[in-house]
Design a protein around this motif. Sequence first.
Motif, short mmCIF file in Angstrom:
data_model
loop_
_atom_site.label_atom_id
_atom_site.label_comp_id
_atom_site.label_asym_id
_atom_site.label_seq_id
_atom_site.Cartn_x
_atom_site.Cartn_y
_atom_site.Cartn_z
N THR A 65 42.47 37.48 48.89
CA THR A 65 42.04 37.14 47.53
C THR A 65 40.62 37.64 47.26
OG1 THR A 65 43.47 35.19 47.46
CG2 THR A 65 41.61 35.23 45.94
N ASP A 68 40.54 41.33 46.98
CA ASP A 68 41.19 41.78 45.75
C ASP A 68 40.29 41.54 44.53
OD1 ASP A 68 43.51 43.04 44.69
OD2 ASP A 68 44.05 41.14 43.73
N CYS A 71 37.80 44.35 44.56
CA CYS A 71 38.39 45.64 44.20
C CYS A 71 38.74 45.70 42.71
CB CYS A 71 39.63 45.91 45.04
SG CYS A 71 39.22 46.32 46.75
N ARG A 72 39.38 44.66 42.23
CA ARG A 72 39.76 44.67 40.82
C ARG A 72 38.52 44.64 39.93
NH1 ARG A 72 45.28 43.57 39.63
NH2 ARG A 72 46.48 43.17 41.51
N TRP A 83 40.98 50.69 48.47
CA TRP A 83 41.22 49.56 49.36
C TRP A 83 42.28 50.02 50.35
CZ3 TRP A 83 43.23 43.98 47.82
CH2 TRP A 83 43.13 43.16 48.95
N ALA A 141 47.69 41.70 46.12
CA ALA A 141 46.73 42.64 46.71
C ALA A 141 46.87 44.04 46.13
CB ALA A 141 46.93 42.69 48.22
N SER A 142 45.75 44.55 45.62
CA SER A 142 45.80 45.85 44.95
C SER A 142 45.37 46.97 45.89
CB SER A 142 44.91 45.83 43.71
OG SER A 142 43.56 45.56 44.06
N CYS A 143 45.99 46.99 47.06
CA CYS A 143 45.68 48.04 48.03
C CYS A 143 46.30 49.36 47.61
CB CYS A 143 46.23 47.67 49.41
SG CYS A 143 45.63 46.12 50.06
#
Length: 893
Positions: A65, A68, A71-72, A83, A141-143
């Motif tokens: 979290t 993320d 990153c976001r 990421w 998760a925005s990997c």
Amino acid sequence: MVNESKKTMKKGYAPEEVEAKWYAYWEQNKLFAASEQSGQKPFSIVIPPPNVTGVLHMGHSLNITLQDILCRYRRLRGDNVLWMPGTDHAGIATQNVVEKNLALQDTSRHQIGRRKFVEAVWDWRRKYGDAIINQLKSLGASCDWDRERFTMDEGLSRAVRKVFVELYEAGLIYRGNYIINWCPRCQTALAELEVEHEEENGHIYYVHYPLTEAGDGPIVATTRPETMLGDTAVAVHPEDDRFRHLHGRSVVLPLTEREIPVITDSYVDISFGTGALKITPAHDPNDFEIGKIHELPSVRVIGEDGCMTEAAGEKYRGLDRFECRRVVVQDLKDNGLLQKIEDYRHSVGHCYRCQTLVEPNLSKQWFVKTRPLAEQAVKAVENSETKIVPEKWRNDYFKWMEDIRDWCISRQIWWGHPIPAWTCADCGKLIVSFEDPKTCPACGSGQLEQDPDVLDTWFSSALWPFSTMGWPDQTRLLETFYPTSVLVTGFDILFFWVARMMMMGCHFMDEVPFRDVYVHALVRDENGKKMSKSSGNVIDPMVIIEKYGTDALRFTLSAFAAQGRDIKLSEKRIEGYRNFINKLWNAARLTLMHVTQAPGGIDLSTSGLADRWMLSRLKTVANRVAEAIDGYHFNIAANEIYQFVWHEFCDWYLEAAKPALYGKWGEGRQQAALKVSWRVLHDTLILLHPFIPFVTEEIWHLLPGTEGSIMKAVYPSDAAGFDQLPNDPAAEADMALLMEVINGIRNIRGEMNIPPASNLDALVQTDSARHQSLIKNNKALVSNLARLDSLSIEPAGEKPKATATAIVDDLVISVYLKGVIDFARETQRLEKEIAKLDKEIQALLKKLENDDFLSKAPADVIEKARSQYDEYVEKQEKLVNNLDKIKSISEYQ
RNA sequence: GGGCGGAUAGCUCAGGUGGGAGAGCGGCGGCCUUACAAGCCGUAGGUCACAGGUUCGAGCCCUGUUCCGCCUACCA
């Protein structure tokens, strides 16, 4: 397409219908993808790779979290974000899992052989290795999944090999016979770090070692009598007078026929035990060191399986080490050699993977010489090339690095990176090479045998920040994204992983692996206990997600992620934040009932006070949230926005704006309200998106005037026109005053037990022209929120009878009570208020009567105290005045 | 043995550089007010672990004590 009025929203937010949809949308539209080359500022994070065998727990959930959010957030601020995701091969853990499966099929790795076993592990990984990855996805998760890596991948394996060979050639990897920690169950060596020490109740045994000649032999104290079979000396302190007569003599090792010498060594602690120490070089690290100094032989009496060896003697050979202890103790008793047994509490090492008691054992292993590597890694933190947040972890890092011992990296298992070392069967030459050698460079023989061991999984994890980006090749990815911006991890792997990455990064890349290390807390249960399967207190994130939605879980974790404090989690809290998500949903629902098309720019000329106040607050909050995230204060960011959305936007603004939205206050005010509520909702969604990505994306798509994903939105602080938003302290102060007026009236209503449904009449008396016009101009606002039929404004003067009173600043507010006023109740209410003020006044008076305070405190502090005092006194006077009036009236009644 | 962190409302916790303590949950009272009862309005709870000290002033700084955690260590 610009959205027109989209569709009606459900009454309650239903996460399950929304989350899967948007995750698929993000992935399909490649919204998580980093560009290897771009003009944007790079921002990169490598994920702490979870074990392939892993199941998502709360620790992961928090860790993911937070990453993320970063990153976001960075994407919204326009950065080129990478990421990097992946998993590690978890040598011991994975091998254990597959071995268990084999056991179910009545076979074993030894039966099927090494090659087939490794194939079986790969099969397992293909089948189940994605489980944890899919769980990360359900967390949102925005990997950049197209770049997913695995520590056993071809590329990463090359990196491992290269690092091994280069360290060997630099003299930083060596092989040797040393005491290591052996797990008899996993059948492998462990590094120091992989041993968990736990206090246990044990015994200390006092054993008589008879002299070979006449005279009393020493009594030796030991916690592990079974190891005595491997003793090769008894040591006493050279200055210990009790044992002077033993110097140079020998004793008979009980239960064996061996004679062993009495040696002197100042290592022995005279005050501990009996002062005589048995020396077992093969099974104790200290004894090993002493043995080396005194050139004592080593006798290995415990084997790799945890059973006694041949060398333990005919009687004990083959016995399990614990069973052997019982037998040895009994035999000592029988021979009259056991003087006594005492209870003793001491810490005992266990395998961190399987909790089996580790056995210190003599063995040939590979080691990394860590000291030179640690020096660079320490320097990098000292001069802040890498910053550790919160700073308190710096000390732990330094301390560990300073005391660092060589790192045992070989493991006697089959699943992992093979060690690129070969021995020539003919001449015995050791060959370490990047390419598999065909012949021995010394004697030309083709009989080369590769070292059967594999490397510690952490050895490959240590390379993660650069091996995942293609190293040893000089890739564009490395160029763009190394060093990474921040590493987010729990403190439990600070040494296992972070410290080692620092060492390897500094050594091989000449550059730290990350600019920042953000060390977060552990997630515990509501009683502060570590969650563990054995205590049955595990809260399963997947169950929570199903029940409350991912956003609720994420927001809860964020809101509790205060730096340096563990998170105690309970479902109750998650429920609370689920309610917040629903509140946001409903705020959107109300807004979208009125805002059916994108309103144009904000025109302040027709706006009301509440509109200007709201925009001013929005600006402040947007800045504060960004600032908090920049400083890794996730809890502050989350709480700031929670407060804003619920208690300012919903409780005050939307309530205040309702009449305007319904068109009751004319076209101009309606337009202003539409624009402001759209704007606040719009910006708030962006501010919230890093924390609660799903619901914000859903509402975003329902909001007129938006296009595509919210992930592509511009952060409020960066948006054109953000600077034009009013920063309006006057509006904030005016609004604050009106809120107090409204609160005063609401308080009367509540305290006087007046039903909310009945509307009231009120009078405000003040001599301040400014306040008079403020109330006049916002009569509708106050009447609406305080539920008044009428509100009149007059200069200060006689207070009307049969009214209840509230004082705000210089305003005297009288609420006419229809029917009969409850004098007793009003008296009570006023007295309470007066008493409260009295306390404040006394405290201030004490200060203001203090000459020291007046002469030494700064002027602004004194001024503040004075004006506050005046204010309270004035307010109190008015209340007393009214109280008197109430009393006199009630007496006439 | 060494080190670190914590002790603030009934519970869980916030409280950058010292100016008289806040939130969420829970409690209590009242409300199905046309976004939301997963809600609204009102309200009660605190010698900030203890004892000293510095200061005009301490939840915050210093010293000591007690009680909890955690990390670390080769005393058999």
